[in-house]
Motif scaffolding. Structure first.
Motif, short mmCIF file in Angstrom:
data_model
loop_
_atom_site.label_atom_id
_atom_site.label_comp_id
_atom_site.label_asym_id
_atom_site.label_seq_id
_atom_site.Cartn_x
_atom_site.Cartn_y
_atom_site.Cartn_z
N ILE A 135 32.57 46.50 34.11
CA ILE A 135 32.94 46.97 34.90
C ILE A 135 32.16 45.49 36.60
CG2 ILE A 135 30.58 47.21 36.99
CD1 ILE A 135 31.89 50.12 36.28
N GLY A 136 32.01 44.21 35.74
CA GLY A 136 32.52 42.42 36.43
C GLY A 136 33.22 42.73 36.36
N LEU A 137 33.76 42.86 35.82
CA LEU A 137 35.53 42.33 36.34
C LEU A 137 36.20 43.09 37.70
CD1 LEU A 137 38.02 41.27 35.55
CD2 LEU A 137 38.72 43.19 33.43
N ILE A 138 35.66 44.23 37.75
CA ILE A 138 35.97 45.00 38.84
C ILE A 138 35.55 44.20 40.03
CG2 ILE A 138 35.65 47.28 40.33
CD1 ILE A 138 36.43 49.03 37.77
N THR A 139 33.84 44.11 40.33
CA THR A 139 33.52 42.97 40.80
C THR A 139 34.07 41.99 41.15
OG1 THR A 139 31.27 44.53 40.24
CG2 THR A 139 31.28 43.07 41.73
N LEU A 140 34.58 41.31 39.91
CA LEU A 140 35.34 39.80 39.85
C LEU A 140 36.43 39.85 40.84
CD1 LEU A 140 34.94 37.30 39.24
CD2 LEU A 140 36.40 37.14 37.85
N THR A 141 37.03 41.33 40.67
CA THR A 141 38.85 41.00 40.98
C THR A 141 38.14 41.58 43.20
OG1 THR A 141 39.46 42.09 38.99
CG2 THR A 141 40.95 42.48 41.56
N TYR A 142 37.25 42.45 43.31
CA TYR A 142 37.45 43.11 44.22
C TYR A 142 36.49 41.19 45.27
CZ TYR A 142 34.26 43.79 48.73
OH TYR A 142 34.13 44.36 49.55
N GLN A 143 35.70 40.52 44.36
CA GLN A 143 34.90 39.46 45.75
C GLN A 143 35.92 38.17 45.74
OE1 GLN A 143 32.10 39.94 46.37
NE2 GLN A 143 30.45 41.32 45.92
N ILE A 144 37.02 38.17 44.14
CA ILE A 144 37.90 37.31 44.83
C ILE A 144 38.49 37.80 46.12
CG2 ILE A 144 39.69 36.34 43.21
CD1 ILE A 144 38.57 36.19 40.68
N SER A 145 38.97 39.20 45.89
CA SER A 145 40.22 39.15 46.75
C SER A 145 39.17 39.46 48.33
CB SER A 145 40.76 40.35 46.81
OG SER A 145 40.38 41.05 46.65
N ALA A 146 38.03 39.25 48.73
CA ALA A 146 37.21 39.21 50.00
C ALA A 146 36.88 37.62 49.97
CB ALA A 146 36.54 39.86 49.25
N SER A 147 36.76 36.70 49.27
CA SER A 147 36.25 35.45 49.05
C SER A 147 37.58 34.29 49.71
CB SER A 147 35.40 35.41 48.26
OG SER A 147 36.00 35.47 46.72
#
Length: 429
Positions: free
Chosen positions: A84-96
């Motif tokens: 779940i943390g990896l999913i969040t990390l992927t999302y946040q990287i593309s969004a940041s």
């Protein structure tokens, strides 16, 4: 513009020779039109701010569907907290990571249609998210959704600055409160439309994406008109915008602001990503009820955002930053040690205090570098999302090892880093 002025001078001279009184009236009319155009620049465009706030509301409501769906995704795909943390990390990287790049690009090459293009990425990502069956597919889906956010935030923040008419804190709060309200609606929409049925119902949110695109077309038309005026001004007036501080002190101040963003968003990440799991595990509530408690926290962030900007215009942004971040510390420190009712109350107070800081921080940074609005907006939005993503991944690993309650005992001390706000210079002078 020069040809128009030459033409006006010719007509003015001709009319003056023929009829001096009529010539004066014509000159006054021409000057009134020039003043009217300048007044539009100096007047707060509330209809555009409202449209931007509505767009921000819909954008962040769609973005928050990702984290609000975590309990459902975790059960369906049998994921660990670390995944779940990896999913969040992927999302946040593309969004940041892409936000400052997008902001810098549009600083140099402004585009009136950037907002609808960004929302199209979100639309495609949500449809993909609704039907993803593997972790890799899920990561690709949230990456697309993040790209939509990466395009929207720096550009919409630039337009908010242009539409402010000088009331920058107020404008940024109006814009930000739409995002916070949207973020708080996401969990409720998931609880009502997705949780009782199936994850495929996320595809229905593409309708909201389409409505957002329609609103953004209205904003884009206004932006096109404003850009034409700005380009005409640049062609006739060479103006150098000086920053308020020397370069070295500007860099030092931005670093302090980024540290404040770090302290704020590490703690916010613990709540937005894992608060539902926390109340489910500690107080044995249902998934649907956990979404309501998350909504209480998120609605508090919307209220705090609305307060922070105008207050910064009035008393100075430094003091708002100082009070909001440090003021959240007592509530954060108490929250891991109380019952469910007090947990909800303290999460509301913490969200209210912390969220009032971001509009003040962002406008403070924009005033430091007024000639790089897109870059500054992208940097701060991007850094905030990136910090949240990395923190979510680390906190997920800690939750797998030590339990979900342990992360709240650790993160409770993060707001104390806000004491560094004492070093910020007072730009209100």
């Amino acid at each position: 513009m020069k040809r128009a002025e030459l033409f006006f001078n010719f007509i003015h001279l001709h009319l003056h020779l023929e009829n001096p009184s009529f010539s004066c009236s014509f000159a006054r009319l021409f000057k009134m039109k020039q003043i009217s155009a300048q007044q539009q620049i100096n007047t707060t465009a509330f209809h555009i701010l409202a449209a931007l706030s509505v767009s921000h509301c819909m954008n962040d409501a769609l973005q928050s569907i990702v984290s609000a769906s975590y309990p459902i995704i975790k059960d369906e795909l049998q994921l660990t907290f670390q995944q779940i943390g990896l999913i969040t990390l992927t999302y946040q990287i593309s969004a940041s990571v892409f936000q400052p790049i997008v902001g810098l690009y549009f600083d140099k090459r402004p585009s009136t249609w950037s907002l609808p293009v960004g929302m199209t990425f979100t639309l495609m990502g949500l449809i993909s998210l609704a039907f993803a069956t593997t972790l890799t597919w899920m990561l690709f889906s949230v990456f697309l959704v993040g790209m939509g956010s990466s395009t929207f935030h720096p550009e919409a923040s630039r337009l908010t600055y242009l539409a402010s008419g000088g009331k920058r804190g107020l404008a940024q709060s109006v814009f930000q409160v739409g995002g916070n309200l949207g973020g708080s609606l996401g969990p409720l929409m998931v609880a009502a439309i997705v949780a009782p049925y199936a994850r495929s119902n996320i595809a229905y949110f593409s309708i909201l994406s389409f409505i957002a695109i329609v609103v953004m077309f209205f904003i884009s038309r206004w932006y096109k008109t404003r850009l034409q005026y700005i380009f005409r001004q640049k062609a006739t007036v060479k103006r150098h915008v000086r920053p308020p501080l020397p370069l070295g002190k500007t860099i030092f101040t931005i670093l302090i602001l980024l540290i404040l963003i770090f302290s704020k968003y590490v703690y916010m990440a613990s709540l937005t990503s894992y608060y539902t799991f926390y109340v489910i595990e500690k107080f044995d509530v249902t998934v649907q009820h956990s979404q309501i408690y998350l909504f209480v926290f998120l609605i508090a962030t919307a209220i705090g955002t609305l307060i922070g900007g105008p207050l910064g215009d009035k008393i100075g942004r430094k003091y708002v930053i100082w009070l909001s971040i440090v003021g959240a510390a007592p509530f954060a420190l108490m929250m891991p040690h109380v019952d469910l009712a007090w947990t909800a109350t303290l999460s509301f107070c913490t969200g209210l205090m912390l969220s009032s800081a971001f509009p003040a921080i962002l406008v403070y940074a924009q005033e430091l570098l007024p000639y790089k609005l897109g870059l500054v907006s992208g940097l701060f939005f991007g850094f905030a999302f990136g910090v949240a993503g990395i923190a979510s991944a680390i906190l997920g690993k800690l939750a797998d090892i030590h339990g979900i309650e342990a992360i709240y005992n650790i993160c409770a001390y993060m707001p104390l880093i806000g004491l560094i706000a004492f070093l910020l210079p007072n730009l209100k002078k």
